[in-house]
Design an enzyme around this catalytic site. Structure first.
Site, short mmCIF file in Angstrom:
data_model
loop_
_atom_site.label_atom_id
_atom_site.label_comp_id
_atom_site.label_asym_id
_atom_site.label_seq_id
_atom_site.Cartn_x
_atom_site.Cartn_y
_atom_site.Cartn_z
N HIS A 190 0.83 -1.20 0.00
CA HIS A 190 0.00 0.00 0.00
C HIS A 190 0.87 1.27 0.00
CE1 HIS A 190 -3.86 2.01 0.78
NE2 HIS A 190 -3.08 2.93 1.33
N CYS B 27 17.71 2.48 11.98
CA CYS B 27 19.17 2.57 11.81
C CYS B 27 19.44 3.92 11.14
CB CYS B 27 19.67 1.42 10.94
SG CYS B 27 21.35 1.61 10.30
N ARG C 243 19.58 6.37 6.30
CA ARG C 243 18.20 6.85 6.22
C ARG C 243 18.08 8.22 5.54
NH1 ARG C 243 14.12 8.28 5.09
NH2 ARG C 243 12.04 7.98 6.01
N CYS D 15 25.69 2.19 14.34
CA CYS D 15 25.26 3.57 14.61
C CYS D 15 24.62 3.68 15.99
CB CYS D 15 24.30 4.04 13.51
SG CYS D 15 22.66 3.31 13.63
N ARG E 281 -2.16 -9.17 -1.35
CA ARG E 281 -0.94 -8.84 -2.07
C ARG E 281 -0.98 -9.43 -3.49
NH1 ARG E 281 -0.01 -5.26 1.07
NH2 ARG E 281 1.95 -4.88 2.15
N GLU F 180 9.11 -4.48 -1.61
CA GLU F 180 8.74 -5.78 -1.05
C GLU F 180 9.20 -6.83 -2.05
OE1 GLU F 180 4.91 -5.92 1.60
OE2 GLU F 180 4.46 -7.07 -0.19
N CYS G 259 22.98 -1.39 10.35
CA CYS G 259 24.44 -1.32 10.19
C CYS G 259 25.15 -1.96 11.38
CB CYS G 259 24.89 0.13 9.99
SG CYS G 259 24.89 1.11 11.51
N CYS H 95 8.22 -6.55 3.67
CA CYS H 95 7.47 -5.46 4.31
C CYS H 95 6.23 -5.95 5.06
CB CYS H 95 7.09 -4.36 3.31
SG CYS H 95 6.27 -2.99 4.15
N1 LIG Z 1 4.85 1.34 9.56
C1 LIG Z 1 5.28 0.47 8.66
O1 LIG Z 1 6.39 -0.05 8.77
C2 LIG Z 1 4.41 0.10 7.52
C3 LIG Z 1 3.25 0.77 7.27
N2 LIG Z 1 2.43 0.39 6.24
C4 LIG Z 1 1.17 1.11 6.12
O2 LIG Z 1 0.21 0.30 6.80
C5 LIG Z 1 -1.08 0.53 6.24
C6 LIG Z 1 -1.71 -0.80 5.84
O3 LIG Z 1 -1.01 -1.39 4.78
P1 LIG Z 1 -1.67 -2.60 3.96
O4 LIG Z 1 -2.15 -3.64 4.90
O5 LIG Z 1 -0.71 -2.94 2.91
O6 LIG Z 1 -2.91 -1.81 3.33
P2 LIG Z 1 -4.36 -2.26 2.85
O7 LIG Z 1 -4.92 -1.13 2.09
O8 LIG Z 1 -4.28 -3.60 2.21
O9 LIG Z 1 -5.17 -2.47 4.21
C7 LIG Z 1 -5.84 -1.43 4.87
C8 LIG Z 1 -7.22 -1.95 5.26
O10 LIG Z 1 -7.87 -0.96 6.06
C9 LIG Z 1 -9.21 -0.84 5.60
N3 LIG Z 1 -9.74 0.44 6.01
C10 LIG Z 1 -9.75 1.62 5.34
N4 LIG Z 1 -10.35 2.57 6.08
C11 LIG Z 1 -10.74 1.98 7.23
C12 LIG Z 1 -11.43 2.44 8.38
N5 LIG Z 1 -11.84 3.68 8.48
N6 LIG Z 1 -11.65 1.56 9.40
C13 LIG Z 1 -11.25 0.28 9.29
N7 LIG Z 1 -10.60 -0.22 8.22
C14 LIG Z 1 -10.34 0.62 7.21
C15 LIG Z 1 -9.09 -1.01 4.10
O11 LIG Z 1 -10.34 -1.27 3.51
P3 LIG Z 1 -10.54 -0.90 1.94
O12 LIG Z 1 -9.63 -1.80 1.19
O13 LIG Z 1 -12.00 -1.19 1.73
O14 LIG Z 1 -10.18 0.56 1.81
C16 LIG Z 1 -8.14 -2.19 4.03
O15 LIG Z 1 -8.84 -3.42 4.23
C17 LIG Z 1 -0.85 1.49 5.06
O16 LIG Z 1 -1.08 2.81 5.54
C18 LIG Z 1 0.61 1.29 4.74
O17 LIG Z 1 1.15 2.41 4.07
C19 LIG Z 1 2.71 -0.68 5.46
C20 LIG Z 1 3.84 -1.39 5.67
C21 LIG Z 1 4.84 -1.02 6.66
N1 LIG Z 2 7.88 8.87 3.71
C1 LIG Z 2 6.83 8.99 4.69
C2 LIG Z 2 7.01 7.98 5.80
C3 LIG Z 2 6.70 6.63 5.33
C4 LIG Z 2 6.84 5.64 6.45
O1 LIG Z 2 6.48 5.90 7.58
N2 LIG Z 2 7.35 4.48 6.12
C5 LIG Z 2 7.41 3.38 7.03
C6 LIG Z 2 7.46 2.15 6.26
S1 LIG Z 2 6.06 1.99 5.22
C7 LIG Z 2 6.31 0.59 4.43
O2 LIG Z 2 5.52 0.17 3.65
C8 LIG Z 2 8.64 3.40 7.90
O3 LIG Z 2 9.25 2.40 8.20
N3 LIG Z 2 9.02 4.53 8.36
C9 LIG Z 2 10.23 4.71 9.10
C10 LIG Z 2 11.25 5.37 8.23
O4 LIG Z 2 12.39 5.52 8.69
O5 LIG Z 2 10.90 5.73 7.09
C11 LIG Z 2 6.82 10.36 5.33
O6 LIG Z 2 7.77 11.10 5.11
O7 LIG Z 2 5.85 10.64 6.02
ZN LIG Z 3 5.46 -1.66 2.56
ZN LIG Z 4 22.67 1.46 12.23
#
Ligand SMILES: NC(=O)C1=CN([C@@H]2O[C@H](COP(=O)(O)OP(=O)(O)OC[C@H]3O[C@@H](n4cnc5c(N)ncnc54)[C@H](OP(=O)(O)O)[C@@H]3O)[C@@H](O)[C@H]2O)C=CC1
Ligand SMILES: N[C@@H](CCC(=O)N[C@@H](CSC=O)C(=O)NCC(=O)O)C(=O)O
Ligand SMILES: [Zn+2]
Ligand SMILES: [Zn+2]
Length: 379
Positions: free
Chosen positions: A48, A113, A117, A102, A374, A70, A99, A177
């Site tokens: 996403h 890390c 970044r 750091c 996915r 991914e 790394c 991811c």
């Molecule tokens: N912090 C991190 O490291 C990471 C963050 N992310 C983030 O995590 C989030 C989820 O990723 P991913 O699982 O791939 O995304 P998806 O879009 O597959 O999953 C999100 C789900 O939330 C649902 N949804 C949307 N709005 C609402 C709501 N108001 N209440 C409840 N459910 C809702 C969506 O429904 P519908 O499909 O019907 O819209 C969908 O089923 C994204 O924001 C992504 O960018 C992803 C990977 C790593």
């Molecule tokens: N670029 C965005 C921030 C995006 C973000 O928070 N990315 C996640 C991973 S999302 C993967 O699908 C994350 O790991 N963040 C930590 C990082 O160091 O980026 C923004 O600037 O808001």
């Molecule tokens: Zn991701």
């Molecule tokens: Zn490091």
């Protein structure tokens, strides 16, 4: 004939501008420099977050760029001073580097890390340059230190981990991811314990992976909240004990009230896996007074901010976030692969479509079909 040390021409999907389809074209991928690794990508999925950056909502988003983070592939060549992987290794690129040296890595407090970044966020390699050029000789930006939407990519050595060569690329690319992020958020960031109550907002790959992490930890209640009823079946398959559609509640009842009622005062842990800041607030406020912890995983658009009454925190609720599930990729990916191989971690079950790489734009469309978890692309 060896390609080591030479530029490689290959197929990639280039994002030239926000909201535009990707352009499938031949690009040139430069040879890896010191502490760099060139990888032949075999499979990549669409997260996403790739769609989020392509939408123009990412404050760090810049174009033209080779998206994708991914993926899984094989090391084609390495630059000078690379010691952690070698030609032929099966690998996963890591958007969260490790790394080991750091301040962050040595803190023992985070998986973040600091080594690459800054340049990663600017879409360049650690030396400040790009390894990608298009047919006009124009440089293309890297993305999240991975750029897996190219048949060949170059990453920093701290941003890649070698994996068991018997693990199928098509599946383990998802550990790059979504699966790792959700599973780690439950088992590492929150560290859910036996008997805890958990609510997960958003039944995508990330949310369902939180659920399977909570199930592995024997949470007593795993409530998945999603606006799409079609997600109930799959939610239960990934461990949900309950499914709630917040748009179907009786008039006047909020999702926060519903969850508090269902759990005698609120949840031990909640997770936002939607990226919607209003949902993030609900997730926090559905936590139990005194100790409930809400983990933000979803990525919100530029300009969006979270808010709540400070009283929510004064009265003991905790708001925290999680990147890549708190997982240190180079140290811990091997364990996740083993869990997958030993059938303790579901991964294959997230693949809802398989497509040739040339259909990548259709793959982005899949994200909106209501059942997609996915789409995995194959080069
Ligand atoms: N912090 C991190 O490291 C990471 C963050 N992310 C983030 O995590 C989030 C989820 O990723 P991913 O699982 O791939 O995304 P998806 O879009 O597959 O999953 C999100 C789900 O939330 C649902 N949804 C949307 N709005 C609402 C709501 N108001 N209440 C409840 N459910 C809702 C969506 O429904 P519908 O499909 O019907 O819209 C969908 O089923 C994204 O924001 C992504 O960018 C992803 C990977 C790593
Ligand atoms: N670029 C965005 C921030 C995006 C973000 O928070 N990315 C996640 C991973 S999302 C993967 O699908 C994350 O790991 N963040 C930590 C990082 O160091 O980026 C923004 O600037 O808001
Ligand atoms: Zn991701
Ligand atoms: Zn490091």
């Amino acid at each position: 004939m060896s390609t080591a040390g030479k530029p490689i021409q290959c197929t990639a999907a280039v994002a030239y501008a926000a909201k535009q389809p990707l352009t499938i074209e031949t690009i040139t991928v430069g040879a890896p420099r010191a502490h760099e690794v060139r990888i032949k990508i075999l499979n990549t999925a669409i997260c996403h977050t790739d769609a989020y950056t392509l939408s123009g909502a990412d404050p760090e988003g810049a174009f033209p760029v080779v998206l994708g983070h991914e993926g899984a592939g094989i090391v084609e060549s390495v630059g000078p001073d690379v010691t952690n992987v070698k030609v032929g290794d099966h690998v996963i690129p890591l958007y969260t580097a490790e790394c080991g040296k750091c301040k962050f890595c040595l803190s023992g407090k985070t998986n973040l890390c600091g080594s690459v970044r800054d340049t990663q966020g600017r879409g360049v390699m650690p030396d400040g340059t790009s390894r990608f050029t298009n047919s006009k000789g124009e440089p293309l930006l890297h993305f999240m230190g991975c750029s897996t939407f190219s048949e060949y990519t170059v990453v920093a050595d701290v941003s890649v981990v070698a994996i068991d060569p018997t693990a199928p690329f098509e599946s383990v690319c998802l550990l790059g991811c979504g699966v790792t992020t959700g599973y780690g958020a439950a088992t590492k960031t929150a560290n859910v314990q036996k008997g805890d109550t958990v609510a997960v907002f958003g039944a995508g790959t990330v949310g369902l992976s939180v659920a399977q992490g909570a199930q592995r930890r024997e949470a007593s209640r795993i409530i998945i909240v999603d606006i799409n009823d079609n997600k109930e079946k799959v939610s239960r398959e990934f461990g949900a004990t309950d499914f709630v559609n917040p748009t179907k509640l009786p008039a006047g009842q909020t999702i926060v009230q519903k969850l508090i009622e269902m759990t005698d005062g609120g949840l031990d842990y909640t997770f936002d896996c939607t990226g919607n800041v209003n949902v993030m607030r609900d997730a926090l406020e559905a936590c139990h007074k005194g100790w409930g912890t809400s983990v933000i995983i979803g990525v919100a658009a530029a300009g969006k901010e979270i808010s709540t009454r400070p009283f929510q925190l004064v009265t003991g609720r905790v708001w925290k976030g999680s990147a890549f599930g708190g997982v240190k990729g180079r140290s811990e990916m091997g364990g996740l692969i083993k869990d997958y191989q030993n059938k303790k971690l579901k991964v294959d079950e997230f693949i809802t479509a398989r497509r040739p790489f040339a259909e990548i734009n259709d793959g982005f469309e899949d994200l909106h079909n209501g059942t997609c978890l996915r789409t995995v692309l194959k080069f």
